[in-house]
Motif scaffolding. Structure first.
Motif: not given
Length: 83
Positions: A2-12, A24-42
């Motif tokens: 099991a892994t725990s995070f303070d925040a999970i960001i969906i999409g880049t 992360t600069a505020a000391g939180m453990k963050v996970a980023v979830i991206e289904r495609g290419r980093f940066g998103g559609t734009c």
């Protein structure tokens, strides 16, 4: 395992990476979830590539005839949109 995070960001998209950095600069453990290419559609297929294509298409026929001002001669002006 099991892994725990303070925040999970969906999409880049526009806000994802900067939000992850601030958290992360505020000391939180963050996970980023991206289904495609980093940066998103734009960044990858939407706004930015489209603006680049429009700017390139505009620069050819509109900027080249004024090339003499910059000591360049591009006449006749042609644009190959497929290329």
């Amino acid at each position: 395992m099991a892994t725990s995070f303070d925040a999970i960001i969906i999409g880049t998209g526009q806000a994802g990476p900067s939000l992850a950095q601030r958290l992360t600069a505020a000391g939180m453990k963050v996970a980023v979830i991206e289904r495609g290419r980093f940066g998103g559609t734009c960044v990858n297929t939407g706004c930015i590539p489209t603006k680049t294509m429009v700017a390139s298409a505009y620069a050819g026929p509109h900027g080249a005839p004024r090339g003499g001002f910059w000591s360049h001669d591009f006449r006749p002006v042609t644009v190959d949109m497929n290329r």
